[in-house]
Design a protein around this motif. Structure first.
Motif, PDB file in Angstrom:
ATOM      1  N   THR B  89       0.831  -1.208   0.000  1.00 24.40           N
ATOM      2  CA  THR B  89       0.000   0.000   0.000  1.00 24.40           C
ATOM      3  C   THR B  89       0.865   1.257   0.000  1.00 24.40           C
ATOM      4  OG1 THR B  89      -0.125   0.009   2.413  1.00 24.40           O
ATOM      5  CG2 THR B  89      -1.905  -1.105   1.229  1.00 24.40           C
ATOM      6  N   ASN B 133      -2.168  -1.909  -6.045  1.00 24.10           N
ATOM      7  CA  ASN B 133      -2.638  -1.232  -4.842  1.00 24.10           C
ATOM      8  C   ASN B 133      -4.145  -1.350  -4.747  1.00 24.10           C
ATOM      9  OD1 ASN B 133      -3.156   0.501  -2.677  1.00 24.10           O
ATOM     10  ND2 ASN B 133      -1.348   1.718  -3.175  1.00 24.10           N
ATOM     11  N   ALA B 134      -4.566  -2.202  -3.844  1.00 27.69           N
ATOM     12  CA  ALA B 134      -5.998  -2.346  -3.557  1.00 27.69           C
ATOM     13  C   ALA B 134      -6.173  -2.288  -2.045  1.00 27.69           C
ATOM     14  CB  ALA B 134      -6.538  -3.647  -4.133  1.00 27.69           C
ATOM     15  N   ALA B 135      -5.514  -1.305  -1.452  1.00 25.62           N
ATOM     16  CA  ALA B 135      -5.580  -1.054  -0.007  1.00 25.62           C
ATOM     17  C   ALA B 135      -5.241  -2.333   0.770  1.00 25.62           C
ATOM     18  CB  ALA B 135      -6.948  -0.486   0.348  1.00 25.62           C
ATOM     19  N   PHE B 362      -9.933  -0.084   2.259  1.00 28.40           N
ATOM     20  CA  PHE B 362     -10.379   1.260   1.889  1.00 28.40           C
ATOM     21  C   PHE B 362     -10.649   1.296   0.381  1.00 28.40           C
ATOM     22  CE2 PHE B 362      -8.418   4.318   5.291  1.00 28.40           C
ATOM     23  CZ  PHE B 362      -9.100   3.639   6.271  1.00 28.40           C
ATOM     24  N   GLY B 363     -11.550   2.166   0.021  1.00 30.37           N
ATOM     25  CA  GLY B 363     -11.916   2.247  -1.388  1.00 30.37           C
ATOM     26  C   GLY B 363     -13.019   1.261  -1.728  1.00 30.37           C
TER      27      GLY B 363
END
Lengths: 257, 376
Positions: B89, B133-135, B362-363
């Motif tokens: 992250t 990046n996928a939290a 997140f996200g």
């Protein structure tokens, strides 16, 4: 692997725009203005003003892309994913957050800024506004031709049940480190499993090995794909849209320089 | 369609180096959560974290370098033609923090491109790969990507590398968000009140079944199914109706063509925040109904290792399938009503071939991976 390019939208030094309302190549150097809510959304949007510049730019490009594809409005969430590439991600936001954290031993660290120190968060902003339940992620990699997100999105469509994937980039220049980007801003394509429901599409995209083809012609890089999509055929195809393309990049560049 | 096998796993966590050490520590009910000495926590909600023991703080460079070294040592050589998928992250965020603290020019090394180059060099890989990046679901999503590449015949081998450190940058942020528990986190406990941060490095080598056979690698587990979906609800909070996680799990079960009755256990994300754990239980109930299998989470032992957490948990799940046992959920001293009888602080025996691993972040990100027991 095949997909259809059903929408193109951007927020670049050329301004906010979309394929069916634009006539010039939106990828260009120059000063990138961070968009205001009114430039992107007709209706008030409580959260937009709280977004960091990186998220505003990326969200604006996604919004214009979906608008271009006629997919902006929704009643039920839909399986559309988002794959974005970025070299620098939200570095500017990271530094802004540190400016709140470092003084006073962290007492004044900003929770709002921290929430946007993950560069995938603008994808979440897009997902919740437009009801997009597909896979969403951000890629960092050395990407000489700028097509890594498009290739990734094609692969996503091949294994998943997503009806479409938004694929593009978001990068802001970071002058504090002397980092410039070839094309500041953000641009997204909407890749669909099927052609646009309105019966219009920019054309078919095919991935064979590592090579991308658009309308059976090799795509050498991201910029060429954008150019190939923005042919005269689509100019003012949907006249009367409130959000017409801003002044063409070349004209604006001339003013800036 | 090639079957996807997990052939080698290396972990570096607050419970030591190596999956065997980690597994024994978890079964023994150990926790790596302890007072943080790395930075001053006086102004934060908590002073606790699960730091990797013996990491040298470099004057120049990043703590991530030291984690990477230890992961490389644990993993040993990998075939140079592996595709590389990194899941981090914040990468070398301590470099940025230090440069800003000292008022120095920000070094290029804070970016992901040099990090990818360094990782490829350390593993002697021919390609530089990409960072996903996928939290907090980054390594889960990276593993899903790797599995889909192999399954679709686009790659024979993929090295997934999850890396994240416990930095003051991240710690202060979670504190500012009021998400840190003042005490060690208590996943699925009725008195849970926040998460505890951790750090980890994890490497997972994925191969097509054929390539694994040719290379003499023994499958630790098969990656049988996977799914990923966004809540489309909120940037930092999970969806109360758990729609994204439910969708992800359904996709994973469908991909594997496995009924819910064949899932022997679930490794939950289990952060210890009120909303995350409630959301997960809602998803599990929606999918499994009254047939909910045993559930466990490891963040009471390892802290929340951010982008690396999913990868570490998938490694633990492989071992759980081999041993037919899941570790206890440390911190879950009094399971909340919805989790009664399913989650406990003690290790449990399981009986079956499939184990489901879930992560969210997140996200609005969610990822689910269904593992099938391997040959060893």
């Amino acid at each position: 692997m095949r997909a259809w390019i059903n929408g193109v939208g951007w927020m670049t030094p050329a301004g906010c725009g979309m394929g069916r309302a634009g006539s010039e190549q939106p990828l260009c150097a120059g000063q990138l203005d961070i968009p205001t809510r009114a430039q992107v959304f007709e209706e008030p949007d409580k959260r937009f003003g709280r977004l960091d510049p990186f998220s505003r730019v990326g969200l604006a490009a996604v919004a214009f892309c979906l608008r271009d594809a006629g997919e902006e409005h929704w009643t039920e969430k839909r399986p559309i994913g988002i794959v974005a590439s970025s070299r620098y991600g939200c570095l500017g936001t990271d530094v802004a957050y540190l400016e709140t954290m470092l003084p006073d031993g962290g007492k004044l660290a900003s929770p709002n800024l921290f929430a946007y120190t993950l560069p995938n968060c603008f994808l979440g902003e897009a997902a919740l506004r437009f009801g997009l339940t597909g896979n969403s992620l951000l890629l960092n990699q050395k990407d000489d031709n700028g097509l890594c997100a498009v290739r990734f999105a094609m692969e996503e469509l091949s294994w998943s049940g997503q009806q479409g994937v938004l694929a593009g980039f978001c990068d802001l220049p970071f002058s504090e480190m002397g980092l410039e980007v070839d094309f500041p801003g953000s641009l997204f394509f909407l890749l669909g499993r099927e052609p646009d429901a309105r019966g219009v599409t920019y054309g078919e995209l095919r991935l064979s090995g590592d090579q991308l083809f658009f309308k059976d012609k090799v795509v050498p890089d991201f910029s060429a794909l954008v150019k190939a999509c923005l042919g005269a055929h689509f100019i003012n195809r949907f006249p009367g849209n409130k959000f017409q393309g801003k002044p063409a990049c070349r004209d604006k560049e001339a003013v800036k320089r | 369609m090639s079957r996807v096998v997990l052939t080698r796993i290396a972990t570096v966590t607050a419970l030591g180096d190596g999956l065997g050490t980690l597994w024994q520590g978890l079964l023994a009910g150990q926790s790596g959560i302890a007072p943080i000495k790395r930075f001053d926590c006086n102004n934060y909600l908590s002073g606790l974290g699960a730091c990797i023991d013996g990491l040298a703080t470099p004057t120049e460079g990043s703590l991530l370098d030291a984690v990477l070294d230890r992961v490389v040592n644990e993993m040993g050589e990998v075939p140079p033609d592996c595709r590389l998928l990194v899941a981090s992250t914040k990468g070398e965020i301590d470099r940025l923090e230090n440069a800003c603290r000292r008022g120095e020019k920000i070094p290029q090394a804070v970016l992901f491109e040099p990090l990818l180059e360094k990782i490829a060099r350390r593993f002697k890989l021919s390609g530089r790969g990409m960072n996903i990046n996928a939290a907090c679901a980054s390594s889960t999503i990276a593993l899903i990507k790797g599995a889909s590449l192999i399954s679709g015949g686009h790659a024979e081998m993929v090295l997934v590398l999850g890396l994240d450190i416990l930095s003051e940058f991240v710690f202060s942020g979670f504190s500012a968000l009021q998400a840190l528990s003042p005490d060690a986190c208590r996943p699925f406990d009725c008195h849970r009140n926040g998460l505890t941060l951790g750090e980890a490095g994890v490497a997972l080598l994925l191969m097509s079944e054929e390539r694994a056979r040719q290379s003499g690698e023994i499958p630790m587990a098969f990656v049988a199914g996977w799914g990923a979906a966004n809540d489309a609800h909120h940037v930092t909070a999970p969806a109360r109706d758990a729609n994204g996680l439910i969708l992800s799990i359904r996709q994973a079960l469908k991909k594997a063509d496995v009924g819910v009755d064949r899932v022997a256990a679930i490794n939950a994300h289990g952060t210890g925040t009120v909303y995350n754990d409630a959301m997960e239980l809602k998803a599990f109930k929606a999918i499994f109904g009254n047939g909910l299998p045993p559930v466990h989470g490891v963040k009471g032992s390892l802290g929340h290792c951010l982008g690396a957490s999913g990868g570490v948990e998938i490694g633990i799940a492989c071992r759980a399938l081999q041993e037919q046992k899941i570790p206890g959920t440390i911190g879950c001293w009094e399971a909340e009503d919805e989790a009664q009888g399913m989650i406990g602080a003690s290790a449990q025996s399981i009986d079956g071939e499939y184990l489901l691993c879930c992560n969210s972040g997140f996200g609005g990100v969610n990822g689910a991976v269904l593992l099938r027991k391997g040959d060893s």
